[in-house]
Design a protein around this motif. Sequence first.
Motif, short mmCIF file in Angstrom:
data_model
loop_
_atom_site.label_atom_id
_atom_site.label_comp_id
_atom_site.label_asym_id
_atom_site.label_seq_id
_atom_site.Cartn_x
_atom_site.Cartn_y
_atom_site.Cartn_z
N HIS A 255 26.12 45.66 37.95
CA HIS A 255 27.00 44.57 37.51
C HIS A 255 26.71 43.22 38.17
O HIS A 255 27.17 42.19 37.67
CB HIS A 255 28.46 44.95 37.78
N ILE B 294 37.06 42.02 48.38
CA ILE B 294 37.23 41.76 49.83
C ILE B 294 38.71 41.54 50.14
O ILE B 294 39.24 42.07 51.11
CB ILE B 294 36.39 40.52 50.25
N LEU B 295 39.38 40.79 49.26
CA LEU B 295 40.79 40.47 49.51
C LEU B 295 41.69 41.70 49.34
O LEU B 295 42.68 41.85 50.04
CB LEU B 295 41.24 39.33 48.59
N LYS B 296 41.33 42.59 48.42
CA LYS B 296 42.13 43.81 48.24
C LYS B 296 41.97 44.74 49.45
O LYS B 296 42.91 45.40 49.86
CB LYS B 296 41.73 44.55 46.96
N THR C 47 32.43 42.47 39.15
CA THR C 47 31.76 41.21 39.51
C THR C 47 32.68 40.29 40.31
O THR C 47 32.22 39.28 40.83
CB THR C 47 31.29 40.47 38.24
N MET C 48 33.96 40.64 40.39
CA MET C 48 34.90 39.79 41.14
C MET C 48 34.89 40.24 42.61
O MET C 48 35.85 40.81 43.11
CB MET C 48 36.29 39.85 40.51
N LEU C 49 33.77 39.97 43.24
CA LEU C 49 33.51 40.54 44.56
C LEU C 49 34.47 39.99 45.63
O LEU C 49 34.89 40.74 46.52
CB LEU C 49 32.05 40.28 44.95
N GLU C 50 34.79 38.72 45.54
CA GLU C 50 35.71 38.15 46.54
C GLU C 50 37.06 38.86 46.46
O GLU C 50 37.71 39.10 47.48
CB GLU C 50 35.92 36.65 46.31
N ASN C 51 37.49 39.16 45.23
CA ASN C 51 38.78 39.83 45.07
C ASN C 51 38.77 41.22 45.69
O ASN C 51 39.79 41.70 46.18
CB ASN C 51 39.18 39.88 43.60
N SER D 244 37.12 43.18 37.35
CA SER D 244 35.71 43.46 37.06
C SER D 244 34.95 43.69 38.37
O SER D 244 35.29 43.09 39.40
CB SER D 244 35.14 42.25 36.32
#
Lengths: 240, 188
Positions: free
Chosen positions: B137, B109-111, B103-107, B101
């Motif tokens: 979103h 950054i990690l990608k 909204t999964m902003l940290e993910n 989503s």
Amino acid sequence: MAKKGDRGRCLIGIEGLDNILGGGIPESNIVLLAGGCGTGKTTLAFEFLVRGALAEDSSLMITTVESQDKMMSNIPKFTFFKDSMLVKGQMSIVKLEELMEEVNVSPNKMDEASIKKLLGAIGKLIASKRANRLVIDSIDTILTEIKDEALAAKFLSELSVILYKNECTAILVSSAHRCDGIEGRVADGIIMMGNLERRGDMLRTMQVIKMKGTSHSRLKYIIDITPAGTLMTPLLKGGS
Amino acid sequence: MTEEMHALVAAKLEEVGPSIAVALEFKVDSYFDVVRGLIDDFAAKKDLICIYITSSVPSATLNGALQALEINTTGLSFIDCISYSMMGQIQRTDNTVFVESPTMLENIILKVEYFSRMAGERKMMVVVDSINSFAIHNELKLLSEFMSILMNSLKMKEAYPVVLAIPDQLKPEVREMLGMVCDSIIPL
């Protein structure tokens, strides 16, 4: 040159986590890696061993649940993992059940004598493999079989002595959601893994709760398990 | 006019150089010209890895459109934050990773970190497409924190961080935030 009493660090190999811990886990310490289902505990513990093998450490995993084949098929494919690590013995995976059979210990009868035999077998295995990294996945299985809390505490403290003698750093995987049980009290360090639900999104989290001999961050981090290893970034707070 | 636009995008990015967070403002009908400028005229010519974070159009659709337009997609990787939300078919490819989503902003950054590690020493350009969509979103405070962390980490890596913005559809507070997290806002 290290001063007397100074201890080296065992680099986990996960860059973010090593940075939080000021260069890794103090050598020969026991770290409890605790958290619920699907939080990435086994994968992180496995990465600790693989990174060790890459750094020419000798890594040993005692698994209480899965066979080597099943575990390997469930672990994400890390680009830095090589099958030769297992073939050449840089990494070994041993099933607890087999270890217990070797010393005639029945999981249904874990009395003081059985615990002594089991610890003897673990110590021998660590020494024979010259293991300086150990993972027990999961420690719950052993502690549940022991039943008696005092005996369980004795098992853990004697395991700690064996590890210290062998200069072996250990991660004990536990599915406990809390860290105030015996394993939490005996462990030198506790890393909690979790699932954080935010507006319907499920995020994997990691937090270092304690690490003896280390000044460390207690922030909550979001982790992602990728073929390049476990990556982490601080949880966004959005000014809240 | 169209040909000028994609050349202009490349020229502007060349002018600002790496480690400068840039927001490109343009009208929606110039979208593919801007993307051509970024990918073809700039990233491909400079041999940059291009990490394209899409939060509005699924990567498969976008990739198909880029290929139809004969835009060079070599070295292009997608972080697709929208396909899961749209419940569409997930087309897994080597150069695409999915975030469930926007909204999964940290993910996200990690990608970006993941692709950065896979890129090794190669320099990269990271495109955020688009701030308008992310603003739909996400709450502004969270989005501001995300943009600030992402832009700063990319600047530290000497990457080219580029944020796409359609000014006509941008709330004033989002534009203000863009001004804070980007070093340069370039109207096209």
